[in-house]
Write an enzyme that holds these catalytic residues in place. Structure first.
Site, PDB file in Angstrom:
ATOM      1  N   CYS A 332       0.816  -1.241  -0.040  1.00  0.00           N
ATOM      2  CA  CYS A 332       0.018  -0.014  -0.190  1.00  0.00           C
ATOM      3  C   CYS A 332       0.829   1.380  -0.030  1.00  0.00           C
ATOM      4  CB  CYS A 332      -0.923   0.097   1.191  1.00  0.00           C
ATOM      5  SG  CYS A 332      -0.229   0.064   2.840  1.00  0.00           S
ATOM      6  N   HIS A 875      -1.425   1.801   7.269  1.00  0.00           N
ATOM      7  CA  HIS A 875      -2.371   1.610   5.969  1.00  0.00           C
ATOM      8  C   HIS A 875      -1.988   3.151   5.198  1.00  0.00           C
ATOM      9  CE1 HIS A 875      -4.171   0.165   2.689  1.00  0.00           C
ATOM     10  NE2 HIS A 875      -5.419   1.068   2.801  1.00  0.00           N
TER      11      HIS A 875
END
Length: 935
Positions: A332, A875
């Site tokens: 990510c 994230h």
């Protein structure tokens, strides 16, 4: 069971070879050093659970390293176990391996749990170290891992903790198996393992790259590595039998007819290198065949069908630039940075055109043009695939090859990737084929305009690319020598600006100050410091609060379980590493004491029922005291005198001194309420007590180690040479009997106040908010260089801690701001979740730019890289604006969704991308934008 130093009896009755903790420590250290001297590819390392390994380290006397990634809770648990350093027992890796694995794997193929972090969850030890540890302690399971060689230009060794996991689908019966192989293993090795596993001859099988359950390319047995074949962690591969009789539904078309499976070269992008959609049924005509003779630029740059219709022309009316990026396993961070770059208008325009003439294959600082081609191919794919998610497998493969630090499947930093990618693209696209040698000249009092223009001209003579054109600016750096006042001015290019996050919110911290000369009772001081400050800020506040003299210093330390857990000696240690429920003390001493031997005094209740001094330190109480010893030779009598002197303020006979201090819960609630003169008023002159020093009282003192685990009675005639004392620290334990308790009041050494104790009526603090301009102000603030970053003064001919000042001189078309949310200390890494209020439109940087060249310095935001969560488990996502339709979108790996402009400002913003607004459009930009609500 009975624990002895010479060995122990395991639960299975097997007795280890006799080996003391000191011998174990020595043997392991020697084996580690030997392994480091003989690094080579293929060496075996073994994974061991950190929890077991820490127990072993404590047992053999290796200090805990204060792991940066440990949480406060886990750190306290470790300190608790530190108090009783017992033998660790059998090696136990059960907490780091998968339980109930769904694969039929052998014992030597037991797999680790995902998302483990080295240092925090596991450690790596060389094979010989593992063999010794296993010989001494047994246990397991054994988790061997091979060392591989990574990188192209900068080759470095890396232990492959997580081998490549491939899911094999057998088309004959649709059964599934799991195969583990090194990503450096060859495709031939994969064929051998598959055939052995499924019991089939190699000449009768066909294996396909079956990523996302679609045939991408047939694999052929060769020396090509699995990494070079773009195979990813946990992806599928398909096995087919080709004996002329076997077929399966995997080889059928939609009508049930068997398909002719032929080897085919992966097609190129739907855009040719010259730009524009390709003809001939959507297939590319490919790159120029004679463009890069002898190079591998065209090999393996694309995957056929990495996404459905990825290479077909965009359907009529479909918006371009809305393709997501599939997460290939903790990628990510890469997806977020890539989405910001592929939505940078000048780069989109550049890579959708013919840039082949600017590929620099000869640049020794570049990647033979392969990184630029991989990025350009990916950008074309994202802008031609409509809204279909794309798997950036080829790009990740190139990234791992040229930047091994991003290989594997661990989480990384999107800013670090961005920095590497911008620099790599620049070198691959550098229009300068032969860089000239240029000798830099000093400013020598010349006008800034002249020096800046000369520096930029010299920079452009060696560096000329689309990245320089678009992303590079120039700042002025001024250094001033603090001794001779020599001024050095240089003008340097920059690719992005890393801005600190200044804190505007304070926290109160209570620290108990002990006097190392035994002159005053300990006193707590409560001071206010910046929440995101450093230990140096706390020391400055304490110096003012306790009226520290110029010839005195303070030594900060954390006390836990009646021991000094750590010294806070690093000035730039973040204060966030100190939790509210901890107990911090400061020892006040003369600066000259820094050269002397430090004496640490621990306190222990002496049990009447035993005289066994070899017991563990469970009876410790109170706060350790620290003083300093004079002389090159120190006797036991000197130590006893020093201890008696430090204990003088605690004598019960001096009630007057105690009453002046005043107690509230044994301590003052706020040291700032007392005037500075009170410290002197409360000072107990040493001469006053010279006649009351009880020299007849023989203190029960014992020499101990740094862990307070061994106790040796201290004799008065014992001699210690200061120069031979390890670390110049002596440690003793004072056994308190009824006699000491009658003479001294130990309550002042107990019940230390916490750093901060919240009141019952405390209100929740509002979220801190700062502006982007305040971050810029902090970045451009004059500050001294750190002790580890000193400047060599050409006039003094010495390294000096110069004062540095940065100024912006010239800004680029696209400017990237990196908000420094991650702070790094000796014991802790921390993330700052402060909300930064940044403008979306009309960011005016004119006041920050020294060079008034008539350029527009008004900028507009077009992309954001966000980081959510903490360290190790966060994230990344991205916000990007499609300029053509003036609308923002949220890119979360494969998922893309529209978002209101009013919702893109969050405390997760990490990288901010701005583009220059031309002067003729400034007035339009200043108009309030239309709010695009999400239906």
């Amino acid at each position: 069971m009975t624990i002895q130093d010479s060995g122990f009896m395991m639960e299975d009755g097997v007795s280890c070879l006799p080996c003391t903790p000191e011998e174990q420590k020595r043997i392991v250290s020697e084996l580690k050093n030997e392994s480091e001297r003989n690094l080579k590819e293929g060496n075996l390392y073994f994974v061991i659970s950190s929890s077991w390994f820490r127990r072993w380290e404590r047992y053999v006397g290796i200090e805990a390293d204060g792991n940066l990634n440990q949480s406060s809770d886990s750190r306290l648990l470790n300190v608790t176990s530190l108090m009783v350093a017992e033998m660790p027992g059998p090696i136990d890796n059960s907490d780091i391996v998968r339980n109930g694995s769904d694969c039929d794997c052998k014992e030597d193929e037991i797999q680790l749990r995902t998302m483990l972090m080295e240092g925090q969850d596991y450690v790596l030890v060389p094979q010989k170290v593992w063999e010794k540890l296993h010989e001494w302690y047994k246990g397991g399971p054994a988790l061997p891992r091979k060392m591989i060689l990574q990188g192209v230009y900068h080759r470095n060794f890396d232990v492959e903790v997580y081998p490549l996991c491939l899911k094999l689908i057998d088309s004959r019966d649709e059964s599934q198996s799991v195969i583990w192989l090194s990503r450096k293993a060859s495709v031939s090795e994969l064929f051998q393992k598959v055939c052995a596993l499924r019991g089939i001859e190699q000449d009768k099988v066909r294996i396909w790259d079956y990523f996302n359950k679609r045939k991408h390319a047939q694999l052929f047995a060769s020396n090509k590595s699995l990494e070079e074949s773009n195979l990813q962690m946990d992806q599928d591969i398909l096995l087919e039998q080709v004996d002329g009789h076997q077929s399966s539904r995997f080889g059928m078309d939609s009508t049930g007819n068997e398909l002719a499976l032929v080897s085919m070269e992966p097609s190129r992008s739907s855009f040719t290198i010259a730009g524009g959609p390709a003809l001939a049924n959507g297939h590319s005509s490919g790159y120029k065949s004679n463009l890069y003779p002898g190079s591998s630029l065209g090999s393996g740059l694309t995957d056929i069908g990495d996404s459905f219709d990825a290479y077909n022309s965009v359907r009529k009316g479909e918006t371009r630039g809305l393709a997501g990026l599939q997460n290939l396993g903790n990628t990510c961070f890469m997806n977020s940075a890539l989405q910001c770059l592929v939505h940078t208008p000048p780069l989109v325009e550049y890579f959708l055109k013919d840039y082949s003439d600017e590929i620099n294959t000869q640049n020794p600082l570049g990647m033979h043009g392969e990184l630029a081609l991989a990025f350009g191919e990916l950008l074309r794919k994202l802008w031609s695939s409509g809204q279909t998610a794309t798997a950036p497998r080829v790009f990740k493969g190139k990234l791992a090859r040229f930047a091994p630090q991003f290989s594997g499947y661990n989480q990384h930093d999107s800013q670090e990737l961005l920095a590497f990618l911008l620099d790599g693209l620049h070198e691959d696209l550098n229009r300068v084929k032969q860089k000239p040698y240029i000798e830099m000249k000093d400013a020598d009092g010349r006008p800034d305009e002249e020096v800046a223009a000369e520096s930029w001209k010299n920079h452009k003579a060696r560096n000329d690319s689309i990245i320089v054109d678009v992303c590079q600016g120039q700042y002025k750096s001024t250094l001033v020598c603090p001794v001779c006042s020599k001024i050095s001015i240089t003008f340097d290019p920059f690719m992005y600006l890393s801005l600190p996050l200044p804190s505007t919110i304070t926290r109160t911290m209570t620290v108990t100050v002990f006097y190392g000369d035994g002159s005053v009772l300990p006193m707590p001081y409560t001071v206010s410091v910046l929440k995101n400050g450093f230990c140096k800020d706390l020391l400055l506040a304490l110096r003012a609060a306790c009226c520290l003299k110029t010839d005195e210093n303070l030594l900060l330390a954390e006390v836990y379980e009646n021991k000094i857990y750590r010294y806070l000696e690093v000035p730039l240690e973040p204060l966030v590493s100190i939790k509210d429920d901890e107990h911090i003390v400061a020892f006040r001493y003369q600066k000259t004491g820094m050269e002397k031997t430090k004496l640490v005094i621990f306190h222990r209740w002496q049990e009447k029922s035993t005289s066994d001094y070899l017991k563990s330190g469970k009876e410790l109480f109170g706060t350790p005291l620290i003083t300093y010893l004079e002389g090159d030779q120190i006797s036991g009598a000197d130590i006893e005198t020093a201890v008696s002197k430090v204990l003088v303020p605690f004598k019960r006979t001096h009630s007057l001194a105690k009453s002046r201090i005043g107690k509230e819960n044994d301590f003052l609630s706020d040291g700032l309420d007392e005037p500075c003169s009170s410290s002197d008023a409360n000072t107990v002159e040493n001469a006053e007590f010279e006649g009351t020093l009880s020299m007849d009282l023989s203190l029960r003192l014992h020499l101990t180690d740094d862990r307070v685990m061994t106790f040796k009675p201290l004799k008065k005639d014992a001699l210690f040479e200061s120069g031979k004392i390890f670390g110049k620290i002596l440690r003793v334990v004072l056994d308190w009997t009824d006699k000491e308790q009658e003479l001294y009041d130990a309550s002042y050494m107990k019940d230390l106040p916490e750093v901060h104790k919240a009141g019952f009526a405390a209100k929740k603090t509002r979220q801190e908010a700062i502006s982007l301009s305040s971050c810029l102000d902090a970045f451009l603030m004059e500050e001294p260089l750190g002790p580890d970053d000193m400047w060599y003064c050409p006039r003094c001919k010495e390294h000096r801690q110069a004062v540095k000042k940065l100024d912006l001189w010239m800004l680029p078309e696209v400017i990237v701001f990196h908000l420094k949310r991650f702070t790094y200390g000796r014991y802790l890494k921390n993330k700052i979740d402060t909300f930064v209020n940044f403008p979306i439109h009309t960011l005016d940087l004119s006041k920050y730019v020294l060079n008034k060249d008539g350029q527009s310095y008004i900028y507009e935001l077009y992309a954001i890289s966000n980081h959510y969560g903490g360290l190790g488990g966060g994230h990344y996502t991205a916000y990007a604006k499609l300029v053509e339709e003036n609308r923002w979108y949220h890119f979360d790996d494969s998922h893309v969704s529209p978002v209101n402009e009013s919702d893109i400002k969050t405390s997760a913003a990490y990288l901010l991308f701005y583009k220059r607004v031309r002067s003729e459009t400034v007035m339009e930009t200043e108009e309030p934008s239309q709010d695009h609500s999400i239906s």
